[in-house]
Every structure is written in structure tokens, then in C-alpha cells.
Design a protein around this motif. Structure first.
Motif, PDB file in Angstrom:
ATOM      1  N   ALA A 545       4.574 -14.385  -6.161  1.00  0.00           N
ATOM      2  CA  ALA A 545       3.729 -13.695  -6.830  1.00  0.00           C
ATOM      3  C   ALA A 545       4.244 -12.096  -6.983  1.00  0.00           C
ATOM      4  N   LEU A 546       4.459 -11.518  -5.925  1.00  0.00           N
ATOM      5  CA  LEU A 546       4.979 -10.241  -5.892  1.00  0.00           C
ATOM      6  C   LEU A 546       6.120  -9.974  -6.365  1.00  0.00           C
ATOM      7  N   LEU A 547       7.180 -10.833  -5.613  1.00  0.00           N
ATOM      8  CA  LEU A 547       8.356 -10.660  -5.999  1.00  0.00           C
ATOM      9  C   LEU A 547       8.869 -10.784  -7.634  1.00  0.00           C
ATOM     10  N   TYR A 548       7.985 -11.720  -8.337  1.00  0.00           N
ATOM     11  CA  TYR A 548       8.388 -12.121  -9.764  1.00  0.00           C
ATOM     12  C   TYR A 548       7.415 -11.492 -10.495  1.00  0.00           C
ATOM     13  N   SER A 549       7.116 -10.255 -10.534  1.00  0.00           N
ATOM     14  CA  SER A 549       6.136  -9.531 -11.524  1.00  0.00           C
ATOM     15  C   SER A 549       6.882  -8.989 -12.643  1.00  0.00           C
ATOM     16  N   ALA A 550       6.204  -8.670 -13.714  1.00  0.00           N
ATOM     17  CA  ALA A 550       6.887  -8.482 -15.129  1.00  0.00           C
ATOM     18  C   ALA A 550       7.148  -6.879 -14.811  1.00  0.00           C
ATOM     19  N   ASP A 551       6.692  -6.172 -13.912  1.00  0.00           N
ATOM     20  CA  ASP A 551       6.890  -4.702 -13.896  1.00  0.00           C
ATOM     21  C   ASP A 551       8.268  -4.380 -13.257  1.00  0.00           C
ATOM     22  N   PHE A 552       8.858  -3.319 -13.725  1.00  0.00           N
ATOM     23  CA  PHE A 552      10.253  -3.171 -13.052  1.00  0.00           C
ATOM     24  C   PHE A 552      10.161  -2.584 -11.745  1.00  0.00           C
ATOM     25  N   ARG A 553       8.810  -2.218 -11.296  1.00  0.00           N
ATOM     26  CA  ARG A 553       8.906  -1.636  -9.812  1.00  0.00           C
ATOM     27  C   ARG A 553       8.281  -2.964  -8.978  1.00  0.00           C
ATOM     28  N   GLY A 554       8.277  -4.187  -9.479  1.00  0.00           N
ATOM     29  CA  GLY A 554       7.864  -5.380  -8.915  1.00  0.00           C
ATOM     30  C   GLY A 554       8.533  -5.417  -7.288  1.00  0.00           C
ATOM     31  N   GLU A 555       9.867  -5.184  -7.261  1.00  0.00           N
ATOM     32  CA  GLU A 555      10.674  -5.530  -5.964  1.00  0.00           C
ATOM     33  C   GLU A 555      10.322  -4.325  -5.106  1.00  0.00           C
ATOM     34  N   GLU A 556      10.452  -3.296  -5.423  1.00  0.00           N
ATOM     35  CA  GLU A 556      10.099  -2.071  -4.702  1.00  0.00           C
ATOM     36  C   GLU A 556       8.529  -2.377  -3.958  1.00  0.00           C
ATOM     37  N   ARG A 557       7.614  -2.585  -4.930  1.00  0.00           N
ATOM     38  CA  ARG A 557       6.202  -2.837  -4.528  1.00  0.00           C
ATOM     39  C   ARG A 557       6.100  -3.619  -3.313  1.00  0.00           C
ATOM     40  N   MET A 558       7.090  -4.981  -3.597  1.00  0.00           N
ATOM     41  CA  MET A 558       7.240  -6.175  -2.584  1.00  0.00           C
ATOM     42  C   MET A 558       7.591  -5.512  -1.293  1.00  0.00           C
ATOM     43  N   ALA A 559       8.849  -4.860  -1.281  1.00  0.00           N
ATOM     44  CA  ALA A 559       9.536  -4.462  -0.084  1.00  0.00           C
ATOM     45  C   ALA A 559       8.494  -3.419   0.649  1.00  0.00           C
ATOM     46  N   GLN A 560       7.664  -2.624  -0.196  1.00  0.00           N
ATOM     47  CA  GLN A 560       6.942  -1.619   0.591  1.00  0.00           C
ATOM     48  C   GLN A 560       5.860  -2.298   1.211  1.00  0.00           C
ATOM     49  N   LEU A 561       5.175  -3.539   0.649  1.00  0.00           N
ATOM     50  CA  LEU A 561       3.918  -4.205   1.036  1.00  0.00           C
ATOM     51  C   LEU A 561       4.457  -4.901   2.096  1.00  0.00           C
ATOM     52  N   VAL A 562       5.609  -5.460   2.060  1.00  0.00           N
ATOM     53  CA  VAL A 562       5.848  -6.372   3.362  1.00  0.00           C
ATOM     54  C   VAL A 562       6.170  -5.224   4.643  1.00  0.00           C
ATOM     55  N   VAL A 563       6.726  -4.316   4.517  1.00  0.00           N
ATOM     56  CA  VAL A 563       7.052  -3.598   5.399  1.00  0.00           C
ATOM     57  C   VAL A 563       5.615  -3.005   5.847  1.00  0.00           C
ATOM     58  N   GLN A 564       4.746  -2.360   5.094  1.00  0.00           N
ATOM     59  CA  GLN A 564       3.304  -2.045   5.445  1.00  0.00           C
ATOM     60  C   GLN A 564       2.508  -3.013   6.026  1.00  0.00           C
ATOM     61  N   VAL A 565       2.389  -4.193   5.699  1.00  0.00           N
ATOM     62  CA  VAL A 565       1.800  -5.077   6.432  1.00  0.00           C
ATOM     63  C   VAL A 565       2.417  -5.608   7.688  1.00  0.00           C
ATOM     64  N   ALA A 566       3.751  -5.643   7.555  1.00  0.00           N
ATOM     65  CA  ALA A 566       4.241  -5.805   8.901  1.00  0.00           C
ATOM     66  C   ALA A 566       4.281  -4.819  10.032  1.00  0.00           C
TER      67      ALA A 566
END
Ligand code: ADP
Ligand code: ZN
Ligand code: ZN
Length: 715
Positions: A545-566
Motif C-alpha cells: 500500500a505504501l509502495l504503490y501510492s499515486a504520489d511521486f513521493r510514494g517510494e521515498e516515503r516508503m523507504a523513510q518509513l521502513v528505516v524509521q520503524v526499523a
């Protein structure tokens, strides 16, 4: 006023222009009313016919409330974001001052008699003795005395004994003494510290995972800043500002910490604002809007978690506090530090171009290892409330066998995002948006997450009366319910439904600190800077759901989020683990994440942005419209485009009008016109042009429009 212009007035009767300094407030006639105004500048020639000029009624301040640098900052922001200047200046003043009230007179200092009074002289009046002792120790600057629970009666008593007197703010320098000295900086911390030059403008990007010692760097820099007699301004994301955060600063410094955030009562905010403006608080800490707080002696600006979305205001005056912070540091001639485990692509690119100095804190303080990252290939697996047996086994092992905590991330609240009739196919849609209603089982209702619509959960299908209603998709409520049936330990849900108010977050943090085995399940809320020392396992339930967002920042957010929760896992205990559930384990992004290469991810994302000319390589602006009629917005934006196209700077491009990703929201149709500029200078020119054209174009009365410069969401 929501108007993109300033107004000319004559000086109030009996006052000469030179006696008026920009930054003072005036009371002026406006139509048939009298309103509070801020003096921007004095000029000899009016821009309107002399005969139409009215005189200001009165001057409210002897001294400017806003310093020249704040005045310049607001003017810059008004121009850069193309937002009405009056509303921008409003952001710099607390409500009481916007309403025309005066600064409060609660400043007190010791008289000569008070300074010399021997100890024990007031033993029969303990509260007076306490207040006096605090002033004598120099710990409590005058203003804070009244905030520290000293009643005004006590102060008046002391004043009547000629022991204390009123004064205008403090002119003393903030107390630079420390309550505790803190750990000795490590090599990487020392390197960053040495690079920051106080007393001049310089920008720094401090990159390090949670626990790497960023805050310690801030604390050291603030110490040095206070020693020079200057104040520090610290910005924190909305959810990051907890009592613990403030306590950590208060535990280190004797100078008061003035805290400013939007959830405060007006009076509290006003007091904190005055402590900042008068200089009595050495440290000013706040969320987004605090960036406009005047400081008597600004010396340092810190933006913690600089990538955080809450720094961008999403309505009205749409500014980015991070970007304003950098501009402010330039105007105040002081350093600015942007800190993050996962810096934004904008900041990384600025660092790469040498505009920011880039410092890394690679080791974790205390030696906790970074957790191992692993994807769980969901294809064909059986799922219960979104949880695979593999993840469930890992949760059990963590909480039941090892007695540690597990943190699960699912960015969707409610029980399920869709309710459907099994017999006729009816789906519960929002009447006002192009969106489905989310099922909230606990409250037995259907809610739209995009507008305020809410209704009771229907017992049967409204179309065919069938009682066979199905839910589809995932939500935190559902996963919580499932986990409660299969686990013996408590499951704590953290989302905006479950976490109303400061107390809820407080008790969650207590649960986390208690280190008792439990599962913490939550949305975005979990990712903000909090420490969960006993978390051994982090599960990302629905990475797709994070990876396939319609926003061009989707992947950036996904990567940030995984690193943040990790970053929340296994801080104190080695061997933390992160499991990411996805149907696309071969996505290159996961591969890079698995190898722990956040930098490799960001450079690949930057490459993509470069080739498409998107930020940070092109500057993006959106002109958005919002209207009840489906065609009006499109027609309006088309007209703006037609009227402005030929005058645009050459390196600017207009795209659209396009419907928003959710074309209808809260009963209104939304369109957007994209403008991409290759340089900042062109972007500013283009924004001015678009706004000028939009302002004069004929439009349906109920159509509204606004410009969003550097939008964070393009949906
Ligand atoms: P961050 O802000 O990056 O999450 P912190 O500054 O909070 O990191 O540091 C994490 C922990 O490590 C804190 O308890 C802090 O007191 C401690 N710490 C930071 N720097 C040092 C140091 N140089 N030596 C020892 N402990 C440190
Ligand atoms: Zn039906
Ligand atoms: Zn809706």
C-alpha cells in the motif's frame, strides 16, 4: 486580511513618520471597522490618491514587536508562497497581540533591597520567600516566575515591601549554566560540532538513525549558543513534541524552555511567545508554526526529523517550516541544523551540491545493532487480518518466548476500508467524495476518512435488504481483534481513533518504557521519534500500500518509513528484526532496504527525479481549484493557463489542468494545474504570474483556488 496587498495610511494625528518603526502595531480604520495592523514601512509617497488616504488611529507599541529579520522573513514568505501578507504576519503573532492587546506586565526583577535581603528574613511568608529565593538564585527569569505557579498576590506583596519591581522584559542574557553536563561526544559527534560556526549563517544536515546521538549534538550546540548569550530555536514534528522531549532539554539546562505548539491554550502560547521575544527563555521549542516566533537574540536553529510531513502546512498559508527555517537562519546570520535518520531528497540534494554540510552519525550510542531486515513473500500465503503465519510465529516468539515487545505497522485505521453486500454487490460509498466509507466496528459506524461524513453501520443492505454484508481490506481495528484472539499478551492500538489527546500518547510511552511483553500496533503515529527500548520485532503488515501510492513521493516515503520503524527495534537489545510483508519482494527498493543501504535508495530515487525533472531538480507548484460544479474548476484553470502561458519564464512548464487523484471530496470537485520550473528564480516569477492572472479572471462565485508552492502531496 486574505488580500495579496498592503494598505497605505497617514500617520496617526500628532505623530511624525520618523517616530514610527516598522514592526509596531497600529489600530487603523478599515471599511467601517477598526482593526489591528502591522507597520511594514514608512514612505513619502502613497501608492493611492492622497485624498483617499485615511489616518491610522493609534500606535499600540513603543518598540517594534517584530524584529527586522522577522519582518523580512514574513515578507519573503509572503512572496515566495504567494500568500496574503497579512495572514503571513498573523502567523508570527499570538492571538492576544493580533487582537490588539498589549504585552503583559508580568516581568519582575529584584530591587537593590531585594538583592541584599538576608536569608530567612521572610520565614513567616514561605511562598514569598520561595519566589524571592528563585529570583536571587537567578534561576527564574522574571517572566517565568509568574508561570511557575507564583501568584500575582505574592508578587504584589513582595513589590509593596520594595523587594521586587516590574521591568520591561529581561535584558539579561539567558542562563547558560547546566544542570548536568551530559556524555563526552564521540568522534563523529565532535566532528559535526566542530563544523558548526555560531555567529554566522551555515547549514548542516545531520544524518543518523534513532539513537545515534543527534539530540546530544543539538544539546551541545545549544550549550555553546547559550554561552554566547544567544537563544536557540528547536523545531520538532507535531507528534514528536511530548513531555519527555521537553524534559530532556529541561534536565540539561537551567535556562527555561519556552514551548509553543498549536494545541496550547492562547494564554500559554502568549506567555511562551513573550518569553521567546523578550529573551527570558534561552531555548524555544515548538512545532511548525514556532518558526515565526521572534527571538531577542537568535543564535541557533535546529529542525529535528527534518523529513517529517508535519513541517508543511496543508491549508491556508502553505509553508514548509523546514525551508522557512533555512531562510530565517540566513536572515538572522546564525547556523541551522537539519537532523534526520532519513533526510528528504531535497536536503540530500542540497548537501550533494554543497549548500549544506553533511555529517553522519553511523554508530549507535550504546552499541545496539541495527535490526536485520527481511521481506516476507506474501504471494499465495494464507493471511489472517493481513498477518501471515510467518509473521505471527515471529510475533509469538518475541512476546511469548522472549518476553519482549513487537511493533506492527499498518497505515490504515478502522476495521476495513470497504463494506459490500454479498448478494447484490452494493458498496458503501461516501455521498460527498469519490471514496468508500471505512467500517469502524468498535463505534458501529461507517466513516469517510476524507470528509466528516459518518453514519451508523447498516444492519442490512440498503438496496436489497440482504443481511449478508462483507468487509474487504485491512484496518488496525481488525488486526487488533485478530491478535487479541490468538495472543495472551496485551495488544495496544495506536492510531488517531485510539489516541485522542496527550494522555493517550503518554500512557503508550509508559507501556513502552515498562518493557512488559506486548504488541504495539499502529499507523504513521508510531514512526515519529519515540523510543521503544524493548521492541525486538517490527512488522510492516502492508508494504504494498505504501509502495504503490499515486504520489511521486510514494517510494521515498516508503523507504523513510521502513528505516524509521526499523529504527525503533532492538535499541538496547541486539538482534532486533524487521519483517516486511509484500507481494513484490523482488522490487529493487526492498533489496536495497534489506542491505541497509538507505543511501543507495536515495541516490536511485534522486536519479529518477532528475530524469523526470521533479523536485528537487525542478521546482513544483500547483494551482488548485475547488468548486461545486464539475466543469468550473477545469475551465478556470484552463483560462489561467491560456492567460499566463506566453508570459512564463522559458524554463517553466504548465501541465494540466488535471483532476485530483480524488476528484470529488466533501462535495466539491478538485482540479490542479502543475507548474514545473527549472530554477528557483523562475519558480517565483511563475508563481507571481499565475496568482496575478487567477486573481483577475472572472470565475463562478463559489469557486475557490489557491497556489501550493513546493507541495508535499500532489494527490
Ligand atoms: P538521537 O537523537 O539520534 O535519537 P540521542 O542523542 O537521543 O540520539 O542519543 C541516544 C542515547 O545515547 C541517549 O541516551 C544519549 O544520552 C546517549 N548518547 C548520545 N551521545 C552519547 C555519547 N557521546 N556518549 C554516551 N552516550 C551518548
Ligand atoms: Zn444488497
Ligand atoms: Zn467523504
Amino acid at each position: 486580511m486574505p488580500l495579496r496587498r498592503a494598505f497605505d495610511y497617514l500617520a496617526p494625528e500628532g505623530l511624525s513618520l520618523p517616530s514610527l518603526s516598522p514592526g509596531v502595531r497600529l489600530r487603523v480604520p478599515f471599511g467601517s471597522r477598526e482593526i489591528t495592523a502591522i507597520l511594514l514601512e514608512t514612505v513619502d509617497e502613497a501608492s493611492v490618491d492622497q485624498k483617499q488616504l485615511r489616518a491610522a488611529n493609534s500606535v499600540l507599541d513603543e518598540e517594534p514587536l517584530l524584529s527586522p529579520s522577522i519582518m523580512a522573513l514574513c515578507s519573503w514568505a509572503s512572496d515566495y508562497y504567494q500568500h496574503p501578507v497579512g495572514e503571513v504576519f498573523s502567523a508570527a503573532l499570538p492571538k492576544a497581540l493580533r487582537d490588539g492587546r498589549g504585552l503583559s506586565q508580568t516581568h519582575w526583577r529584584l530591587t537593590t533591597r531585594g538583592k541584599g535581603l538576608p536569608e530567612g528574613a521572610l520565614s513567616r511568608a514561605p511562598s514569598q520567600a520561595k519566589a524571592l529565593a528563585a529570583l536571587q538564585r537567578g534561576e527564574q527569569p522574571p517572566l517565568v516566575l509568574s508561570e511557575a505557579g507564583v501568584s500575582s498576590a505574592v508578587l504584589r506583596e513582595l513589590a509593596s515591601k520594595d523587594l521586587i519591581e516590574r521591568c520591561r522584559g529581561t535584558t539579561e542574557q539567558p542562563n547558560a549554566d547546566l544542570k548536568e553536563s551530559g556524555p563526552t561526544p564521540g568522534a563523529e559527534q565532535a566532528e559535526a560540532l566542530a563544523a558548526v560556526k555560531l555567529g554566522e549563517f551555515n547549514c548542516h544536515l545531520l544524518q543518523g538513525v534513532t539513537g545515534s546521538g543527534k539530540t546530544e549534538v543539538y544539546l551541545r550546540l545549544i550549550t555553546a549558543c547559550l554561552e554566547r548569550g544567544d537563544q536557540a530555536l528547536v523545531l520538532i514534528p507535531e507528534i514528536g513534541l511530548t513531555p519527555q522531549t521537553v524534559e530532556r532539554f529541561e534536565a540539561r539546562f537551567k535556562t527555561p524552555v519556552a514551548v509553543l505548539h498549536s494545541g496550547m491554550a492562547d494564554g500559554q502560547r502568549f506567555a511562551a511567545w513573550q518569553a521567546a521575544q523578550s529573551g527570558s527563555a534561552g531555548i524555544v521549542m515548538g512545532t511548525r508554526s514556532a518558526i515565526f516566533t521572534p527571538l531577542a537574540r537568535p543564535g541557533l536553529i535546529v529542525v529535528d526529523e527534518e523529513h517529517d510531513g508535519s513541517y508543511k502546512q496543508q491549508d491556508g498559508f502553505r509553508y514548509s517550516a523546514r525551508d522557512v527555517a533555512v531562510k530565517r537562519a540566513q536572515l538572522e546570520a546564525c547556523p541551522v541544523i537539519l537532523g534526520s535518520a532519513t533526510p528528504s531528497l531535497e536536503s540530500l540534494e542540497n548537501a550533494r551540491r554543497g549548500r549544506y554540510q553533511h555529517h553522519f552519525l553511523r554508530g549507535r550510542q550504546g552499541g545496539g545493532e541495527l535490526p536485520m531486515l527481511q521481506t516476507v513473500d506474501l504471494r499465495g500465503l494464507h493471511l489472517n487480518a493481513g498477518i501471515s503465519d510467518y509473521l505471527l510465529a515471529a510475533i509469538r516468539d518475541t512476546v511469548e518466548t522472549q518476553g519482549r515487545q513487537a511493533l506492527l505497522f499498518l497505515n490504515r485505521r478502522g476495521f476495513a476500508p470497504t463494506l459490500q453486500c454479498h448478494d447484490c454487490g452494493w458498496v458503501a460509498d461516501c455521498d460527498h467524495c469519490d471514496a468508500r466509507l471505512t467500517v469502524h466496528l468498535r463505534k458501529r459506524c461507517l466513516r469517510c476518512h476524507h470528509c466528516a461524513a459518518q453514519r451508523a453501520l447498516p444492519p442490512q443492505c440498503p438496496d436489497c435488504a440482504s443481511r449478508s454484508l462483507l468487509t474487504h481490506g485491512l484496518g488496525t481495528e481488525q488486526t487488533e481483534e485478530f491478535l487479541n484472539t490468538v495472543l495472551r499478551c496485551p495488544v495496544h492500538r495506536v492510531d488517531s481513533d485510539a489516541m485522542r489527546g496527550v494522555d493517550a500518547m503518554q500512557s503508550l510511552l509508559e507501556v513502552a518504557q515498562s518493557e512488559k511483553p506486548c504488541v504495539i500496533l499502529g499507523t504513521q503515529m508510531l514512526t515519529k521519534g519515540h523510543h521503544f527500548p524493548a521492541v525486538q520485532l517490527v512488522g510492516v503488515i502492508d508494504a504494498d500500500a505504501l509502495l504503490y501510492s499515486a504520489d511521486f513521493r510514494g517510494e521515498e516515503r516508503m523507504a523513510q518509513l521502513v528505516v524509521q520503524v526499523a529504527g525503533r527495534a532492538g535499541r538496547e537489545s541486539a538482534g532486533g528484526k524487521v519483517l516486511i510483508q509484500t507481494h513484490y519482494p523482488d522490487d529493487p527498493l526492498f533489496e536495497l532496504l534489506r542491505d541497509g543501504h538507505f543511501e543507495a535508495i536515495t541516490s536511485s530515487l534522486l536519479e529518477k527525479r532528475r530524469s523526470s525533472g521533479l523536485p528537487p531538480f525542478g521546482q513544483l507548484m500547483l494551482l488548485r481549484s475547488d468548486a461545486r460544479n464539475e466543469q468550473d474548476g477545469e475551465a478556470f484553470l484552463r483560462a489561467v493557463k491560456r492567460e499566463s502561458q506566453q508570459y512564463l519564464p522559458k524554463d517553466c512548464q504548465l501541465i494540466g489542468p488535471l483532476p485530483s487523484a480524488m476528484p470529488r471530496r466533501a462535495g466539491r470537485f478538485r482540479w490542479q494545474l502543475w507548474c514545473i520550473a527549472a530554477s528557483r528564480r523562475s519558480a517565483i516569477a511563475a508563481a507571481r504570474l499565475l496568482v496575478d492572472r487567477a486573481e483577475v479572471l472572472k470565475k463562478p462565485r463559489e469557486l475557490s483556488w489557491f497556489i501550493d508552492v513546493d507541495p508535499s502531496d500532489v494527490l
